[in-house]
Design a protein around this motif. Structure first.
Motif, short mmCIF file in Angstrom:
data_model
loop_
_atom_site.label_atom_id
_atom_site.label_comp_id
_atom_site.label_asym_id
_atom_site.label_seq_id
_atom_site.Cartn_x
_atom_site.Cartn_y
_atom_site.Cartn_z
N UNK A 166 0.85 -1.19 0.00
CA UNK A 166 0.00 0.00 0.00
C UNK A 166 0.89 1.24 0.00
N UNK A 167 0.99 1.90 -1.15
CA UNK A 167 1.86 3.08 -1.26
C UNK A 167 1.31 4.26 -0.47
N UNK A 168 0.01 4.32 -0.32
CA UNK A 168 -0.61 5.38 0.48
C UNK A 168 -0.34 6.76 -0.08
N UNK A 207 4.09 11.82 9.38
CA UNK A 207 3.79 11.93 10.81
C UNK A 207 2.59 12.85 11.03
N UNK A 208 2.55 13.94 10.27
CA UNK A 208 1.42 14.87 10.36
C UNK A 208 0.12 14.19 9.94
N UNK A 265 -1.04 2.32 10.53
CA UNK A 265 0.20 1.54 10.63
C UNK A 265 1.14 1.84 9.47
N UNK A 266 0.60 2.06 8.27
CA UNK A 266 1.45 2.31 7.09
C UNK A 266 2.12 3.68 7.14
N UNK A 267 1.54 4.62 7.89
CA UNK A 267 2.16 5.95 8.00
C UNK A 267 3.49 5.90 8.75
N UNK A 281 -4.32 3.93 -0.11
CA UNK A 281 -4.04 3.64 1.29
C UNK A 281 -4.85 2.45 1.80
N UNK A 282 -5.68 1.86 0.93
CA UNK A 282 -6.35 0.60 1.26
C UNK A 282 -6.70 -0.12 -0.04
N UNK A 283 -7.15 -1.35 0.06
CA UNK A 283 -7.48 -2.15 -1.12
C UNK A 283 -8.82 -1.70 -1.68
#
Length: 315
Positions: free
Chosen positions: A17-19, A28-29, A86-88, A180-182
């Motif tokens: 997930x590249x997001x 972080x923001x 979690x991916x952030x 950011x999600x499937x």
């Protein structure tokens, strides 16, 4: 070449997930922002469930449907938010193939069910305002339960079809999702086979759901407006219409974003646009719904005040 494609397809066990591809500071923001939104979703919707469950004055069909709406918002945002958070912060942005299927299935189930439930809520307001003498008969406890079950069945049919068509695609080793999600648009983007049929199915099926449910909503409110305009008292018209204003706001937000995301063939070709719109219907709308219903509904505000006064008196 064909054997190589089949081999790669069979070995695909995860997606990345590249997001939101930004600097670590911005990540972080975004994590902080998404965390605040998710906490508000949890607090708002759980509070709505508790308030409706504990206040005897809210044991009516309208609040029965609202309770289910809060439950849906809580569930399908939870399918998305924790993994996104979690991916952030993590360099490991992977989600297993089965995890991706599961995430999409429950997300599609939630969105499809919510669309049907909003139509049911419009019918409930129509019955209450236009046929008050028949309201208790039309909206009996059994009828309300059947309407909610029907909404879930519609959502399940939507989810099964969308999931089946989407994950029948071949990805040939490419597993980086620009999302950011499937979700369908991102999965279609990385497929190595012709996705024309999938795009048409997505467009037609989404349009069919939107047209069917919005027709119920529009027809219901056409009768409601006609009935309200016949009320001689300005105060009476205002009081009657106030019971519908929250629902109209929620419907406008939900269908506006879903339409722009899924009912336009061009939406699939713009990943950045898809991500921004997706934030609205996965997180912003579930956050706003309890706020809209609590701030614009006198009965809910009274129930909240009653609970707070009890807690203060107890302490």
């Amino acid at each position: 070449m064909k054997n190589e494609l089949n081999r790669n397809y069979s070995e695909l066990t995860e997606f990345v997930l590249l997001g939101f591809r930004t600097s670590s500071e911005v990540q972080i923001l975004l994590f902080s922002l998404f965390l605040v939104i998710y906490v508000v979703i949890l607090v708002g919707n759980i509070s709505m469930l508790v308030v409706i469950e504990t206040d005897s004055r809210l044991q009516t069909p309208m609040y029965f449907f609202l309770r289910n709406l809060s439950f849906l918002d809580l569930c399908y945002s939870t399918v998305i938010a924790p993994k996104t958070l979690a991916t952030f912060l993590s360099k490991d942005k992977k989600i297993s193939y089965n995890g991706c299927v599961t995430q999409f299935f429950f997300f599609a189930l939630g969105v499809g069910t919510e669309g049907s439930l909003l139509a049911v809520m419009a019918y409930d307001r129509f019955s209450a305002i236009c046929s008050p003498l028949l309201y208790t008969l039309r909206m009996s406890q059994q009828a309300c339960v059947l309407l909610v079950i029907g909404s879930y069945i519609c959502g399940c049919i939507n989810s099964v079809i969308q999931t089946g068509f989407t994950f029948s695609l071949r990805f040939c080793g490419e597993n980086r999702l620009d999302h950011f999600f499937c979700d369908v648009p991102a999965l279609i983007q990385i497929s190595c086979v012709d996705t024309f049929v999938n795009e048409i199915v997505l467009f037609i099926f989404s349009a069919l759901i939107i047209i069917t449910t919005t027709t119920v909503i529009l027809v219901s409110y056409a009768y409601i407006f006609s009935t309200v305009l016949k009320i001689p008292s300005t105060h009476g018209r205002s009081k009657t219409f106030s019971t519908c204003s929250s629902h109209i706001t929620v419907v406008s937000l939900f269908y506006g974003t879903v339409f722009f995301m899924y009912a336009q063939p061009g939406a699939i070709s713009s990943p950045e646009k898809s991500k921004i719109i997706a934030v609205f219907y996965t997180l912003i709308i579930p956050m706003l719904n309890p706020l809209i219903y609590s701030l614009r509904n006198r009965e809910v505000k009274k129930a909240v005040k009653k609970i707070l006064l009890k807690k203060i008196a107890f302490h």
